[in-house]
Design an enzyme around this catalytic site. Structure first.
Site, short mmCIF file in Angstrom:
data_model
loop_
_atom_site.label_atom_id
_atom_site.label_comp_id
_atom_site.label_asym_id
_atom_site.label_seq_id
_atom_site.Cartn_x
_atom_site.Cartn_y
_atom_site.Cartn_z
N PRO A 116 0.96 19.05 -19.08
CA PRO A 116 2.39 19.09 -19.47
C PRO A 116 2.73 18.03 -20.51
N THR A 156 7.99 -5.26 -18.30
CA THR A 156 7.68 -4.13 -19.17
C THR A 156 8.48 -4.18 -20.47
N ASP A 157 7.95 -3.55 -21.50
CA ASP A 157 8.70 -3.46 -22.77
C ASP A 157 9.90 -2.50 -22.65
N GLU A 158 9.92 -1.69 -21.56
CA GLU A 158 11.01 -0.71 -21.42
C GLU A 158 12.37 -1.36 -21.22
N TYR A 176 14.19 3.00 -13.60
CA TYR A 176 13.05 2.08 -13.54
C TYR A 176 13.25 0.89 -14.45
N SER A 177 13.56 1.16 -15.74
CA SER A 177 13.64 0.03 -16.68
C SER A 177 14.85 -0.85 -16.37
N LYS A 226 0.72 9.21 -14.24
CA LYS A 226 1.03 8.70 -15.57
C LYS A 226 0.28 9.58 -16.59
N LEU A 227 0.78 9.61 -17.83
CA LEU A 227 0.32 10.62 -18.79
C LEU A 227 -1.22 10.72 -18.90
N ASN A 260 2.86 11.24 -28.32
CA ASN A 260 2.24 11.80 -27.12
C ASN A 260 1.33 13.00 -27.43
N ASP A 309 5.72 -5.84 2.78
CA ASP A 309 6.74 -5.33 1.86
C ASP A 309 7.52 -6.51 1.28
N ILE A 310 7.53 -6.64 -0.04
CA ILE A 310 8.29 -7.75 -0.65
C ILE A 310 9.79 -7.62 -0.40
N LEU A 332 0.84 -1.21 0.00
CA LEU A 332 0.00 0.00 0.00
C LEU A 332 0.87 1.25 0.00
N LYS A 373 13.73 -3.14 -13.65
CA LYS A 373 12.86 -4.21 -14.19
C LYS A 373 13.69 -5.21 -14.98
P1 NAD Z 1 1.32 0.62 -9.77
O1 NAD Z 1 2.40 1.55 -9.34
O2 NAD Z 1 -0.03 1.14 -10.07
O3 NAD Z 1 1.14 -0.52 -8.65
C1 NAD Z 1 2.21 -1.14 -8.02
C2 NAD Z 1 1.69 -1.83 -6.76
O4 NAD Z 1 2.80 -2.47 -6.13
C3 NAD Z 1 1.09 -0.86 -5.75
O5 NAD Z 1 -0.13 -1.39 -5.25
C4 NAD Z 1 2.14 -0.79 -4.64
O6 NAD Z 1 1.58 -0.54 -3.36
C5 NAD Z 1 2.76 -2.17 -4.73
N1 NAD Z 1 4.13 -2.18 -4.22
C6 NAD Z 1 5.15 -1.34 -4.56
N2 NAD Z 1 6.25 -1.66 -3.86
C7 NAD Z 1 5.93 -2.73 -3.08
C8 NAD Z 1 6.65 -3.50 -2.13
N3 NAD Z 1 7.92 -3.22 -1.84
N4 NAD Z 1 6.03 -4.53 -1.52
C9 NAD Z 1 4.73 -4.82 -1.82
N5 NAD Z 1 3.98 -4.10 -2.69
C10 NAD Z 1 4.58 -3.06 -3.30
O7 NAD Z 1 1.93 -0.19 -10.98
P2 NAD Z 1 1.22 -0.78 -12.28
O8 NAD Z 1 1.23 0.23 -13.33
O9 NAD Z 1 -0.05 -1.43 -11.89
O10 NAD Z 1 2.30 -1.89 -12.69
C11 NAD Z 1 2.21 -3.21 -12.14
C12 NAD Z 1 3.34 -4.05 -12.71
O11 NAD Z 1 3.24 -4.10 -14.12
C13 NAD Z 1 4.73 -3.50 -12.41
O12 NAD Z 1 5.60 -4.58 -12.16
C14 NAD Z 1 5.13 -2.78 -13.70
O13 NAD Z 1 6.52 -2.77 -13.86
C15 NAD Z 1 4.44 -3.65 -14.72
N6 NAD Z 1 4.06 -2.96 -15.97
C16 NAD Z 1 3.33 -1.80 -15.94
C17 NAD Z 1 2.93 -1.21 -17.14
C18 NAD Z 1 2.11 0.07 -17.17
O14 NAD Z 1 1.90 0.61 -18.26
N7 NAD Z 1 1.61 0.56 -16.05
C19 NAD Z 1 3.29 -1.80 -18.36
C20 NAD Z 1 4.04 -2.97 -18.36
C21 NAD Z 1 4.40 -3.55 -17.14
O1 DAU Z 2 6.02 0.84 -21.55
C1 DAU Z 2 5.54 0.34 -20.34
C2 DAU Z 2 5.75 1.37 -19.25
O2 DAU Z 2 4.82 2.42 -19.49
C3 DAU Z 2 5.57 0.80 -17.85
O3 DAU Z 2 6.55 -0.18 -17.61
C4 DAU Z 2 5.66 1.90 -16.80
O4 DAU Z 2 5.39 1.37 -15.52
C5 DAU Z 2 4.63 2.96 -17.12
O5 DAU Z 2 4.76 4.02 -16.20
C6 DAU Z 2 4.81 3.47 -18.55
O6 DAU Z 2 6.03 4.24 -18.68
P1 DAU Z 2 6.08 5.62 -19.52
O7 DAU Z 2 7.19 6.42 -19.03
O8 DAU Z 2 5.96 5.35 -20.97
O9 DAU Z 2 4.66 6.24 -19.04
P2 DAU Z 2 4.22 7.75 -18.63
O10 DAU Z 2 2.73 7.73 -18.53
O11 DAU Z 2 5.00 8.26 -17.49
O12 DAU Z 2 4.63 8.57 -19.92
C7 DAU Z 2 4.08 8.28 -21.19
C8 DAU Z 2 4.72 9.22 -22.19
O13 DAU Z 2 4.23 10.54 -21.94
C9 DAU Z 2 6.22 9.31 -22.07
O14 DAU Z 2 6.78 9.51 -23.38
C10 DAU Z 2 6.46 10.56 -21.23
C11 DAU Z 2 5.29 11.45 -21.62
N1 DAU Z 2 4.76 12.33 -20.55
C12 DAU Z 2 4.50 11.79 -19.34
C13 DAU Z 2 4.00 12.57 -18.33
C14 DAU Z 2 3.72 12.00 -16.95
C15 DAU Z 2 4.50 13.65 -20.84
O15 DAU Z 2 4.71 14.13 -21.97
N2 DAU Z 2 3.96 14.43 -19.84
C16 DAU Z 2 3.71 13.95 -18.59
O16 DAU Z 2 3.25 14.72 -17.71
#
Ligand code: NAD
Ligand code: DAU
Length: 350
Positions: free
Chosen positions: A211, A131-133, A156-157, A195-196, A255, A61-62, A37, A160
């Site tokens: 932004p 993630t694809d990152e 981050y990437s 996130k965006l 974007n 906490d993991i 949480l 991962k």
């Molecule tokens: P999120 O940030 O919304 O959720 C992450 C969750 O993990 C939260 O509930 C947080 O409380 C929990 N968490 C964080 N650190 C923790 C810890 N130390 N112990 C236990 N719980 C913990 O993330 P999301 O966007 O739902 O992403 C989930 C997974 O999918 C991640 O592994 C992310 O890398 C991956 N992923 C996300 C996206 C995306 O676009 N959001 C795309 C591809 C992969």
């Molecule tokens: O590709 C998968 C990844 O996508 C996940 O692994 C990550 O957890 C997830 O956060 C996401 O990463 P991005 O960095 O691509 O997502 P974000 O929403 O932060 O940004 C999307 C794009 O928009 C990126 O090119 C940055 C841009 N951006 C983002 C924000 C927050 C802006 O231009 N303005 C903004 O305010």
């Protein structure tokens, strides 16, 4: 036979959709949701299933090895679906250590506990959501396949990528059954408004600047979150041990074009004069090390497992905007930290 499945990060954005899907679609499974949480994890995302008999929640906490070992001594997990992570690139740039701790140490703690418990591995699986990152950044051509070399650019990437390598090493060295999927950008209800897409929706709603980093030319491949949850269900049940599956929407957007489309949808849904929201678009300083383009070749999961995205981008964005407009209380609750304080008080760590 009833199985017990640990889902980590189930209170987060994607995790909550995965938990809901597994609780509802697999009543024969006992689902244990483990989540720290953090600011991103919120049990308000799961109020509709919190009283289901096959669901339980554990706060923890993991990265806390002792806690993880204790949890695994209390439950015998047939499967782990591991989503818990620090997930926001901008936060990883300003504070990378939390990402190393949660994403790498946390994953290794789970792998070690699972290794001790897995026994003869019969019917067991450790499924790592990634993630694809990890593949780095593309130029204007080409797609990420499962064979693309890793080349992560942000803390981050890189964290991962590190966790993916750990999962493969535990498979290769200790023989534990694993599967990994690497997904593109998700969007949909319950995504934290940093996130965006949810950030732009929240700012447009409040008539605040939207932004756009740099010139807004960076490209992402967007997938509706429920389509990702469906892919996770499929990979968990039918994916081959030791394999990797890329998951993506075949849906690339610059974007700036995406934000303009969002502005149009917001004007329509808010009954504002066309063009009102677009005036809020503001170009700001670029993200450090900003990856230019991500795009997934999803042909392996499509041909091997029969998955395909089912929600078009127009439909998915429309649903997402509607959800945020109907759930302004949720936005206020996550941004103020009120939900976090409330749910932290409800649960003790051990
Ligand atoms: P999120 O940030 O919304 O959720 C992450 C969750 O993990 C939260 O509930 C947080 O409380 C929990 N968490 C964080 N650190 C923790 C810890 N130390 N112990 C236990 N719980 C913990 O993330 P999301 O966007 O739902 O992403 C989930 C997974 O999918 C991640 O592994 C992310 O890398 C991956 N992923 C996300 C996206 C995306 O676009 N959001 C795309 C591809 C992969
Ligand atoms: O590709 C998968 C990844 O996508 C996940 O692994 C990550 O957890 C997830 O956060 C996401 O990463 P991005 O960095 O691509 O997502 P974000 O929403 O932060 O940004 C999307 C794009 O928009 C990126 O090119 C940055 C841009 N951006 C983002 C924000 C927050 C802006 O231009 N303005 C903004 O305010």
């Amino acid at each position: 036979m009833q199985k017990t499945i640990l889902i980590t990060g189930g209170a987060g954005f994607i995790g909550s959709h995965v938990v809901r899907r597994f609780v509802r679609n697999h009543p024969g499974y006992r689902i244990v949701n483990l989540d720290k949480l953090t600011y991103a994890g919120n049990l308000e995302n799961l109020t509709d299933i919190e009283n289901e008999p096959n669901y339980s929640f554990v706060k923890g906490d993991i990265a806390d090895q002792e806690f993880i070992n204790e949890l695994f001594s209390r439950h015998s997990f047939d499967g782990v679906i591991h989503l818990a992570a620090e997930s926001h690139v901008d936060r990883s740039i300003s504070g990378p250590m939390e990402f190393i701790t949660a994403n790498i140490i946390g994953t290794v703690n789970l792998l070690n506990a699972f290794k001790e418990q897995a026994g003869n591995n019969e019917g067991k699986l450790f499924y790592h959501i990634s993630t694809d990152e990890v593949y780095g950044s593309l130029g204007s051509e080409g797609l990420f396949t499962e064979e693309t070399s890793y080349d992560p650019g942000s803390p981050y990437s890189a964290s991962k990528a590190g966790s993916d390598h750990m999962v493969r090493a535990w498979h290769h060295t200790y023989g534990i059954p694993v599967v990994i999927s690497n997904c593109s950008n998700n969007y949909g209800p319950n995504q934290f408004p940093e996130k965006l897409i949810p950030l732009a929706i929240n700012n447009i709603l409040n008539s605040k600047p939207v932004p756009v980093y740099g010139k807004g030319e960076n490209v992402r491949d967007w997938l509706y979150v429920e389509d990702h949850a469906a892919a996770i269900d499929l990979v968990f049940h039918r994916g081959l041990t030791g394999e990797t599956y890329n998951v993506g929407g075949n849906n690339e957007w610059r974007n700036l074009d995406l934000v303009k489309l969002l502005c149009k949808i917001m004007d329509r849904q808010l009954d504002r004069k066309p063009g009102t929201s677009a005036k809020l678009i503001t170009f700001v300083k670029d993200r450090a090390g900003h990856d230019m383009r991500y795009a997934i070749d999803n042909s392996k999961i499509t041909s091997a497992l029969g998955w395909k995205p089912s929600v078009s981008f127009e439909e998915g964005l429309d649903r997402t905007v509607r959800w945020y407009l109907e759930n302004e209380k949720w936005l206020e609750g996550v941004l103020s930290g009120d939900y976090r304080d409330y749910y932290h008080k409800q649960y003790t760590e051990r």
